[in-house]
Design an enzyme around this catalytic site. Structure first.
Site, PDB file in Angstrom:
ATOM      1  N   GLY A   1       3.315  22.471 -30.031  1.00 46.05           N
ATOM      2  CA  GLY A   1       4.726  22.696 -29.954  1.00 46.05           C
ATOM      3  C   GLY A   1       5.637  22.070 -28.750  1.00 46.05           C
ATOM      4  O   GLY A   1       6.756  21.765 -28.796  1.00 46.05           O
ATOM      5  N   GLU A   2       5.054  21.943 -27.613  1.00 40.62           N
ATOM      6  CA  GLU A   2       5.659  21.375 -26.484  1.00 40.62           C
ATOM      7  C   GLU A   2       5.223  19.991 -25.993  1.00 40.62           C
ATOM      8  O   GLU A   2       5.711  19.377 -25.329  1.00 40.62           O
ATOM      9  CB  GLU A   2       5.298  22.325 -25.347  1.00 40.62           C
TER      10      GLU A   2
END
Length: 505
Positions: free
Chosen positions: A470-471
């Protein structure tokens, strides 16, 4: 180790002595002003970062010193640990990082995506690019010259690391081999300056604690329950896939229940650890349900699996099969019916393994390549191409993962070129506190984004070999854009988001 106020790895005199002897170039100061929302809600705090790098004539880094000054509130201790990114990426015999916080009369900053890594990586990647130029080396060649085979600070081996493959696949897809070394060498058919930049992406592989319940029913269907939540990233799809796989069922034979507080606790959706955490618990619950069903079958003289305990069984397509002879097997429904049971249940949990964390450094990695075009008269910047190649362990659903990479890369572009909260110095109020005035990218700002999923097997990070996605796309992207702007214009950027006046036009 870089996580607290004034923390460091080497003493000041130690690293300064090395830097004084071998320093190439001069300190690089970067001021990041993204999302300075000084209100009652959380925000990413501003940082002022200073990096000093030392290198030998052959381009080998000899020292990295990364200092961060950031802001926090007077009543809490949240710190944006931006210097921590310098612990893991590049090999150097001397690394020192310090984080300093200034208390202000503001709201407390908080966890914005990729806390520390997002802001720290844009500074580090800009400095690495500048050092590569000082050494007369291609930026990608310089990164490979200083590739860390083990985590530089701890000396731990990586649980897995396919960053070389990310560099190679991303560069090939982007066409990096055609990049001139000097800046201001490329223009398009309209006379716009063209620049290419690269940034390295990294994010730690994090796990929390979670629980799950799995049930095999007499009608041959399955049920998986876990109190997860889905914010739109497609988590429930991935969890249903993990549940079906763990129970040996086709996806259409599984019922997945989530999103209720009375279900087993699934931890949080954050830290790029949700799939590994809740998915690990679901996998464990399914394995226990299969184990209990297997105990029934191998102890039943009427079952074709009787006595198969020593050789083992596999679960596939709603059937248990002998591992040594898959022609001998039995449907779940038949096993339960003969035993007079309506169902069999398994419970599972997942958490980080302290022993593995003690032995290995666990990170996802990637490389982002960016193309920008700059109007030589007006200084307007447009990012025209982004190519990211990422290695994040086992991929459950490639479509969902690619979407997460797209989102992260677009957010990285937004970090570099768009997002900034404007403050009224008289009142302290945010002047652009709505989406009409707070700039975020739209489709026209990102005409071409490509994400490459680099295969990586990790037997140590967790039972499923999953790392977060996600990051990581945010880290690397902003730095790649900053470096592309330099390649287009010859101007090094020290403040973000980039403003026209920063380009000296």
């Amino acid at each position: 180790m870089g996580g607290g106020f004034g923390s460091k790895l080497l003493s000041g005199p130690q690293v300064l002595g090395i830097l004084a002897a071998r320093l190439v170039g001069r300190p690089v100061k970067l001021v990041l002003t993204r999302a300075q929302m000084y209100g009652p809600v959380t925000h990413r705090s501003p940082t002022r970062q200073t990096l000093r790098l030392g290198a030998a004539r052959d381009g080998a880094l000899t020292a990295i010193h990364h200092h961060v000054r950031t802001a926090t509130s007077r009543h809490d201790d949240f710190l944006e640990p931006s210097a921590g990114v310098s612990h893991t990426l590049y090999a150097a015999p001397a690394i020192a990082t310090t984080n300093e916080a200034v208390r202000l009369d503001t709201g407390t900053p908080g966890f914005m995506r990729a806390p520390g890594e997002a802001s720290g990586s844009i500074a580090l990647e800009s400095a690495i690019d500048e050092m590569a130029h000082a050494c007369g080396m291609d930026p990608l060649e310089f990164r490979l010259r200083n590739y860390a085979e083990v985590e530089p600070v701890s000396g731990k081996p990586f649980s897995s690391k396919a960053l070389r493959e990310c560099y190679a696949e991303g560069a090939a897809r982007f066409g990096w081999a055609g990049r001139p070394l000097a800046p201001r060498q490329m223009r398009d058919e309209d006379g716009l300056l063209v620049g290419w930049g690269v940034g390295t992406a990294t994010f730690p592989a994090i796990m929390f604690q979670a629980e799950a319940r799995a049930v095999l029913r007499r009608d041959g269907t399955g049920l998986v329950e876990s109190g997860t939540h889905d914010m739109g990233q497609g988590a429930w799809t991935a969890f249903a896939q993990i549940g079906a796989d763990s129970l040996g069922l086709d996806l259409d034979r599984l019922e997945f229940r989530a999103g209720h507080s009375d279900l087993p606790n699934a931890g949080i959706a954050g830290g790029s650890g949700h799939t590994a955490t809740a998915g690990g618990a679901i996998h464990a619950a399914g394995a226990q349900a299969i184990a209990r069903l297997t105990e029934i079958a191998v102890a039943d003289p009427r079952s074709p699996l009787f006595g198969a305990g020593n050789v083992g069984v596999v679960a596939r397509g709603g059937r248990l099969l002998r591992r040594d002879d898959e022609s001998r097997g039995e449907a779940y429904a038949d096993i339960l019916a003969r035993a007079g049971l309506d169902s069999v249940e398994g419970r599972g949990s997942a958490a980080a393994d302290p022993a593995a964390a003690e032995r290995y450094a666990m990170h996802a990695h990637g490389a982002v390549f960016a193309e920008v075009k700059v109007d030589p008269e007006l200084g307007q910047v447009r990012a025209t191409r982004l190519v990211g190649a990422f290695a994040a362990g086992r991929i459950i659903n490639p479509r969902l993962v690619r979407s997460q990479y797209y989102g992260g890369m677009i957010w990285g572009l937004s970090f570099a070129l768009h997002e900034r909260a404007a403050m009224d110095p008289r009142t302290g109020r945010v002047m652009n506190a709505d989406l009409a005035e707070y700039h975020v990218p739209v489709n026209a700002d990102v005409p071409s984004v490509e994400a490459i999923l680099v295969e990586e097997q990790d037997p140590h990070v967790n039972a499923l070999g999953i790392k977060g996605v996600g990051e990581i796309g945010i880290t690397g992207t902003a730095g790649a854009i900053a470096n592309a702007i330099w390649h287009a214009t010859g101007t090094r950027i020290r403040r973000f988001p980039v403003a026209i006046e920063e380009l000296g036009h």
